[in-house]
Design a protein around this motif. Structure first.
Motif, PDB file in Angstrom:
ATOM      1  N   SER A 104       1.086  -1.232   0.141  1.00  0.00           N
ATOM      2  CA  SER A 104      -0.276  -0.650   0.160  1.00  0.00           C
ATOM      3  C   SER A 104       0.701   0.955  -0.312  1.00  0.00           C
ATOM      4  O   SER A 104       0.849   2.070  -0.838  1.00  0.00           O
ATOM      5  N   LYS A 105       1.831   1.317   0.267  1.00  0.00           N
ATOM      6  CA  LYS A 105       2.320   2.913   0.717  1.00  0.00           C
ATOM      7  C   LYS A 105       4.176   2.585   0.007  1.00  0.00           C
ATOM      8  O   LYS A 105       3.717   3.886  -1.392  1.00  0.00           O
ATOM      9  N   ALA A 106       4.171   1.612  -1.311  1.00  0.00           N
ATOM     10  CA  ALA A 106       4.464   1.701  -2.435  1.00  0.00           C
ATOM     11  C   ALA A 106       3.508   1.943  -3.860  1.00  0.00           C
ATOM     12  O   ALA A 106       4.331   2.761  -4.283  1.00  0.00           O
ATOM     13  N   THR A 107       2.380   1.595  -3.620  1.00  0.00           N
ATOM     14  CA  THR A 107       1.591   2.471  -4.621  1.00  0.00           C
ATOM     15  C   THR A 107       1.029   3.443  -4.038  1.00  0.00           C
ATOM     16  O   THR A 107       1.209   4.359  -5.391  1.00  0.00           O
ATOM     17  N   ARG A 108       1.213   4.230  -2.798  1.00  0.00           N
ATOM     18  CA  ARG A 108       0.794   5.511  -2.599  1.00  0.00           C
ATOM     19  C   ARG A 108       1.579   6.172  -3.469  1.00  0.00           C
ATOM     20  O   ARG A 108       1.938   7.308  -3.696  1.00  0.00           O
ATOM     21  N   ASN A 109       2.989   5.816  -3.054  1.00  0.00           N
ATOM     22  CA  ASN A 109       4.239   6.322  -3.353  1.00  0.00           C
ATOM     23  C   ASN A 109       4.006   6.930  -5.148  1.00  0.00           C
ATOM     24  O   ASN A 109       4.502   7.910  -4.965  1.00  0.00           O
ATOM     25  N   LEU A 110       3.332   5.787  -5.874  1.00  0.00           N
ATOM     26  CA  LEU A 110       3.508   5.519  -6.928  1.00  0.00           C
ATOM     27  C   LEU A 110       2.152   6.526  -7.645  1.00  0.00           C
ATOM     28  O   LEU A 110       2.665   6.883  -8.420  1.00  0.00           O
ATOM     29  N   LEU A 111       1.485   6.956  -7.215  1.00  0.00           N
ATOM     30  CA  LEU A 111       0.088   7.394  -7.010  1.00  0.00           C
ATOM     31  C   LEU A 111       0.397   8.863  -7.454  1.00  0.00           C
ATOM     32  O   LEU A 111      -0.076   9.356  -7.908  1.00  0.00           O
ATOM     33  N   ASP A 168     -10.718   8.053  -4.940  1.00  0.00           N
ATOM     34  CA  ASP A 168     -11.449   8.134  -6.424  1.00  0.00           C
ATOM     35  C   ASP A 168     -11.292   7.200  -7.575  1.00  0.00           C
ATOM     36  O   ASP A 168     -11.096   7.736  -8.882  1.00  0.00           O
ATOM     37  N   ARG A 169      -8.711   6.953  -7.171  1.00  0.00           N
ATOM     38  CA  ARG A 169      -8.708   6.513  -9.065  1.00  0.00           C
ATOM     39  C   ARG A 169      -8.735   4.754  -8.690  1.00  0.00           C
ATOM     40  O   ARG A 169      -7.845   4.336  -9.354  1.00  0.00           O
ATOM     41  N   GLU A 188       3.297  10.545  -8.181  1.00  0.00           N
ATOM     42  CA  GLU A 188       4.043  10.338  -8.622  1.00  0.00           C
ATOM     43  C   GLU A 188       3.474  11.012 -10.141  1.00  0.00           C
ATOM     44  O   GLU A 188       4.069  11.048 -10.363  1.00  0.00           O
ATOM     45  N   ASN A 189       2.802   9.820 -10.431  1.00  0.00           N
ATOM     46  CA  ASN A 189       1.920   9.076 -11.387  1.00  0.00           C
ATOM     47  C   ASN A 189       0.722  10.298 -10.997  1.00  0.00           C
ATOM     48  O   ASN A 189      -0.542   9.126 -10.411  1.00  0.00           O
ATOM     49  N   ASP A 190      -0.015  11.429 -11.466  1.00  0.00           N
ATOM     50  CA  ASP A 190      -1.163  11.919 -11.388  1.00  0.00           C
ATOM     51  C   ASP A 190      -2.578  11.643 -12.261  1.00  0.00           C
ATOM     52  O   ASP A 190      -3.631  11.657 -12.246  1.00  0.00           O
ATOM     53  N   ASP A 191      -2.155  11.144 -13.330  1.00  0.00           N
ATOM     54  CA  ASP A 191      -2.956  10.382 -14.426  1.00  0.00           C
ATOM     55  C   ASP A 191      -3.272   8.823 -13.974  1.00  0.00           C
ATOM     56  O   ASP A 191      -3.636   7.976 -14.939  1.00  0.00           O
ATOM     57  N   GLY A 204      -4.678   5.061 -12.909  1.00  0.00           N
ATOM     58  CA  GLY A 204      -5.409   4.310 -11.680  1.00  0.00           C
ATOM     59  C   GLY A 204      -4.380   3.547 -11.229  1.00  0.00           C
ATOM     60  O   GLY A 204      -3.415   3.021 -11.967  1.00  0.00           O
ATOM     61  N   VAL A 205      -5.317   2.956 -10.577  1.00  0.00           N
ATOM     62  CA  VAL A 205      -4.807   1.671  -9.880  1.00  0.00           C
ATOM     63  C   VAL A 205      -6.469   0.731  -9.118  1.00  0.00           C
ATOM     64  O   VAL A 205      -7.329   0.518  -9.424  1.00  0.00           O
ATOM     65  N   VAL A 206      -6.271  -0.716  -9.777  1.00  0.00           N
ATOM     66  CA  VAL A 206      -6.529  -1.955  -9.714  1.00  0.00           C
ATOM     67  C   VAL A 206      -5.992  -3.037  -8.311  1.00  0.00           C
ATOM     68  O   VAL A 206      -4.857  -3.085  -8.247  1.00  0.00           O
ATOM     69  N   VAL A 207      -7.043  -3.230  -7.130  1.00  0.00           N
ATOM     70  CA  VAL A 207      -6.824  -3.349  -6.211  1.00  0.00           C
ATOM     71  C   VAL A 207      -6.876  -5.420  -5.502  1.00  0.00           C
ATOM     72  O   VAL A 207      -8.871  -5.635  -6.220  1.00  0.00           O
ATOM     73  N   ILE A 208      -6.483  -6.067  -5.783  1.00  0.00           N
ATOM     74  CA  ILE A 208      -6.670  -6.854  -5.248  1.00  0.00           C
ATOM     75  C   ILE A 208      -6.644  -7.237  -3.843  1.00  0.00           C
ATOM     76  O   ILE A 208      -5.085  -7.264  -3.367  1.00  0.00           O
TER      77      ILE A 208
END
Length: 294
Positions: free
Chosen positions: A113-120, A145-146, A122-125, A127-131
């Protein structure tokens, strides 16, 4: 003991609380310590059983992980030889976070989750899919919202290739547009170590635009099937790696809990024995004093 006296027309009652005897205090304390000892002993039995179960599951997960790594490394070799990354923009269009629904395994879900938050950030455009419900709950606090899609009840046992195919097919038919998906998962390092890692997955357009992909002479329906297989294969690798890391973390957490419970049992046993010895000593003093008085 109560004292009642008459002062003119006014009656006053003063209640003086009788002091509790030392013996009663000791008995109450001993009962409390004994109940707490019993409770912690039961907890220790549970955590020990959960540790044994996690050890068995971890061994099974490691065997599946070894097989999945072979297929995953083969897919990566194909991507590297075709130089897919050179024909695609470096910017990721979609992130896929791999976790699970279960807890009691330390901070392993917080890692992805922390790694994904940092990537998001850095990249505002993108989206994310979560398993997994654990990572979804953590990502919803900041990036609700993403989140484009979410999956649960995946990998309750050792993740299978069929489950990976189901997730890949759902993403493909959902209408999400992407050139590059970055899988964020936990890589199994050892029984006590794991690390969040990223794995790229490319679309059909990215495959056809690769500089050296034309040498394979893959077109039409075969190309579509190849892209789906590469995506499902990489996803299965990420799922199995994450599951093995989760079982190892759960085993470590249960081992630490059992160890802490054992230390607490030793301390409470010492306190109980000291209190019992003090109570027996006080009773002997009372008996000797009474016999001397007679």
């Amino acid at each position: 003991m109560a004292f009642v006296f008459n002062s003119g027309r006014t009656w006053a009652v003063l209640a003086a609380k009788a002091p509790v005897s030392q013996q009663a205090r000791n008995m109450a304390t001993l009962r409390e310590v004994q109940m707490r000892l019993k409770s912690i002993s039961n907890i220790s039995k549970i955590t020990k059983s959960m540790k044994m179960i996690s050890s068995t599951k971890m061994s099974r997960a490691q065997r599946s992980m070894v097989e999945a790594r072979k297929w995953g490394e083969t897919s990566n070799a194909f991507v590297n030889q075709a130089e897919l990354g050179e024909g695609v923009a470096d910017k990721t269009n979609l992130y896929l976070t791999v976790s699970s629904d279960s807890g009691l395994c330390g901070g392993i879900h917080s890692s992805v989750s922390k790694a994904t938050r940092n990537l998001l950030r850095e990249n505002d455009d993108a989206g994310v899919v979560v398993i997994g419900d654990k990572a979804k709950a953590q990502l919803q606090r900041e990036f609700n919202d993403r989140i484009q899609l979410s999956f649960s009840q995946i990998g309750k046992s050792v993740p299978t290739f069929e489950e990976a195919c189901m997730v890949a097919d759902t993403i493909r038919t959902s209408g999400l547009e992407y050139e590059k998906i970055t899988l964020v998962y936990n890589e199994f390092k050892s029984v006590i170590s794991y690390q969040s890692k990223q794995l790229p997955v490319y679309s059909e357009n990215a495959l056809t635009s690769a500089p050296k992909f034309s040498a394979y002479e893959v077109e039409g329906e075969v190309l579509e099937n190849l892209q789906e297989f590469l995506m499902a294969n990489s996803l299965h690798w990420a799922l199995v790696e994450g599951h093995a890391a989760e079982m190892a973390a759960k085993r470590t957490a249960m081992e630490n809990a059992t160890k802490n419970a054992g230390e607490m049992i030793d301390k409470l046993t010492m306190i109980y024995n000291r209190g019992r010895q003090a109570a027996i000593t006080n009773e002997l003093v009372d008996i000797i004093t009474g016999a001397s008085a007679l």
